[in-house]
Design an enzyme around this catalytic site. Structure first.
Site, mmCIF file in Angstrom:
data_model
loop_
_atom_site.group_PDB
_atom_site.id
_atom_site.type_symbol
_atom_site.label_atom_id
_atom_site.label_comp_id
_atom_site.label_asym_id
_atom_site.label_seq_id
_atom_site.Cartn_x
_atom_site.Cartn_y
_atom_site.Cartn_z
ATOM 1 N N ASP A 51 0.929 -1.356 -0.002
ATOM 2 C CA ASP A 51 -0.114 0.034 0.001
ATOM 3 C C ASP A 51 0.927 1.346 0.009
ATOM 4 O OD1 ASP A 51 0.796 -0.344 2.624
ATOM 5 O OD2 ASP A 51 -1.163 0.067 3.371
ATOM 6 N N SER A 52 2.227 1.155 0.036
ATOM 7 C CA SER A 52 3.243 2.319 -0.058
ATOM 8 C C SER A 52 3.088 2.667 -1.329
ATOM 9 C CB SER A 52 4.599 1.852 0.244
ATOM 10 O OG SER A 52 5.098 0.619 -0.472
ATOM 11 N N ASP A 90 -1.026 -6.212 -0.279
ATOM 12 C CA ASP A 90 -1.555 -5.424 0.705
ATOM 13 C C ASP A 90 -2.932 -5.126 1.007
ATOM 14 O OD1 ASP A 90 0.626 -5.043 2.838
ATOM 15 O OD2 ASP A 90 1.395 -3.314 1.837
ATOM 16 N N LYS A 119 -1.226 -9.226 2.897
ATOM 17 C CA LYS A 119 -0.725 -8.830 4.204
ATOM 18 C C LYS A 119 -1.706 -8.049 4.722
ATOM 19 C CE LYS A 119 3.152 -6.164 3.880
ATOM 20 N NZ LYS A 119 2.524 -4.723 4.485
ATOM 21 N N GLU A 121 -1.846 -5.360 8.570
ATOM 22 C CA GLU A 121 -1.113 -4.770 9.895
ATOM 23 C C GLU A 121 -1.726 -5.337 11.059
ATOM 24 O OE1 GLU A 121 -0.247 -0.836 9.044
ATOM 25 O OE2 GLU A 121 0.633 -1.134 6.976
ATOM 26 N N GLU A 188 8.858 -4.179 10.901
ATOM 27 C CA GLU A 188 9.240 -3.045 10.211
ATOM 28 C C GLU A 188 9.824 -2.304 11.494
ATOM 29 O OE1 GLU A 188 6.787 -1.296 7.425
ATOM 30 O OE2 GLU A 188 7.879 0.759 7.500
HETATM 31 O O1 KIV Z 1 3.716 -1.259 1.767
HETATM 32 C C1 KIV Z 1 4.775 -1.495 1.790
HETATM 33 O O2 KIV Z 1 5.638 -1.266 1.042
HETATM 34 C C2 KIV Z 1 5.255 -2.415 2.658
HETATM 35 C C3 KIV Z 1 6.677 -2.749 2.974
HETATM 36 C C4 KIV Z 1 7.457 -1.835 3.796
HETATM 37 C C5 KIV Z 1 6.898 -3.841 3.809
HETATM 38 O O3 KIV Z 1 4.474 -2.785 3.712
#
Ligand code: KIV
Length: 271
Positions: A51-52, A90, A119, A121, A188
């Site tokens: 999600d980055s 994500d 993934k 959180e 992280e």
């Molecule tokens: O969204 C992302 O890039 C991440 C990584 C930093 C693990 O979750």
């Protein structure tokens, strides 16, 4: 849709075998088709459509702006570019905090877009969602330590797990994730000794980012490891290329070649 679900790739089980065999795992983020094609020709073990994407590709200040629709589009693009790679996507902010049906709808959108695993959180408060997903055949990767979707409650991107109590809390959550059936966990920005302790306490692999060398694997944002943003250099990022410099140089040479009349040459034109 079915085509995507049937793509061959490494599996979540391969992550568990890698840990058992003490083989380090490499992961990188990717958001688009053309980089995914390049990654598909490397030995990288897994790709995360993180999600980055909201920050790296759209310039938002945090990941909170990512939505299921956005993640679906980027997951499809990466899946088309790297169909043979293990692809984790994500689940974005709040998509798994609105109860099981909403979380499963989000999961379905990303799995049918080509993700092989999802993934999310944290763990507290959505244990039921994680269990339902793992019991439904969705490989779940956890994410502990600095959880970017909680940036507002931290008051910024800050190291987590400092001090005995905070460290114990992360260990508890990691063990809870394993118990709920997660196949791996991203750690992280936590102190390296804490990541080492979690790595030896868990049967599932830990994938570190800013968590030291003892993790079972590492992940970085692709643009960071390519040195595309020289203004963003946290301690844990290593640039393996001067992407910004090389790209500036190529664009400047292109610009100069147009302005001098050297581009296009005769052999680059249709006669
Ligand atoms: O969204 C992302 O890039 C991440 C990584 C930093 C693990 O979750």
């Amino acid at each position: 849709m079915l085509d995507n679900l049937l793509q061959p790739a490494a599996s979540a089980n391969d992550f568990l075998y890698a840990k058992a065999a003490a083989r380090r795992l490499s992961m990188v983020t990717c958001y688009d088709y053309s980089f995914a094609r390049l990654l598909s020709e490397t030995a990288i073990d897994g790709i995360l459509v993180g999600d980055s994407v909201a920050m790296v590709m759209y310039g938002h200040p945090s990941t909170l702006s990512a939505t299921v629709d956005l993640m679906r589009l980027h997951t499809e693009a990466v899946s088309r570019g790297a169909p043979g790679k293990f692809l984790v996507a994500d689940l974005p902010f709040l998509s798994y905090r609105k109860g099981i049906p909403a979380a499963l709808d989000a999961a379905q959108a990303l799995m049918s877009a080509g993700a092989h695993a999802l993934k999310l959180e944290g763990v507290d408060g959505h244990e039921d969602v994680i269990r339902r997903m793992t019991e439904s055949g969705i490989p779940v990767m956890g994410h502990l330590g600095l959880q970017p979707q909680s940036v507002r409650s931290y008051g910024g991107f800050k190291i987590q797990g400092r001090g005995e109590e905070a460290g114990r809390e992360i260990l508890r959550q990691a063990l809870a994730l394993e118990e709920l059936g997660a196949f791996a966990v991203v750690l992280e920005c936590i102190p390296a000794p804490l990541a080492r302790e979690a790595t030896s306490a868990l049967r599932i692999p830990t994938i570190g980012i800013g968590a030291g060398a003892a993790c079972d694997g590492q992940i970085l944002v692709l643009q960071d490891l390519l040195g595309m943003n020289p203004d963003f250099r946290p301690r844990f990022v290593r640039s393996f290329w001067d992407g910004a410099g090389s790209i500036h140089d190529a664009i400047s040479r292109y610009d100069a070649a147009i302005k001098s009349g050297a581009f296009p040459a005769g052999e680059e034109s249709y006669q």
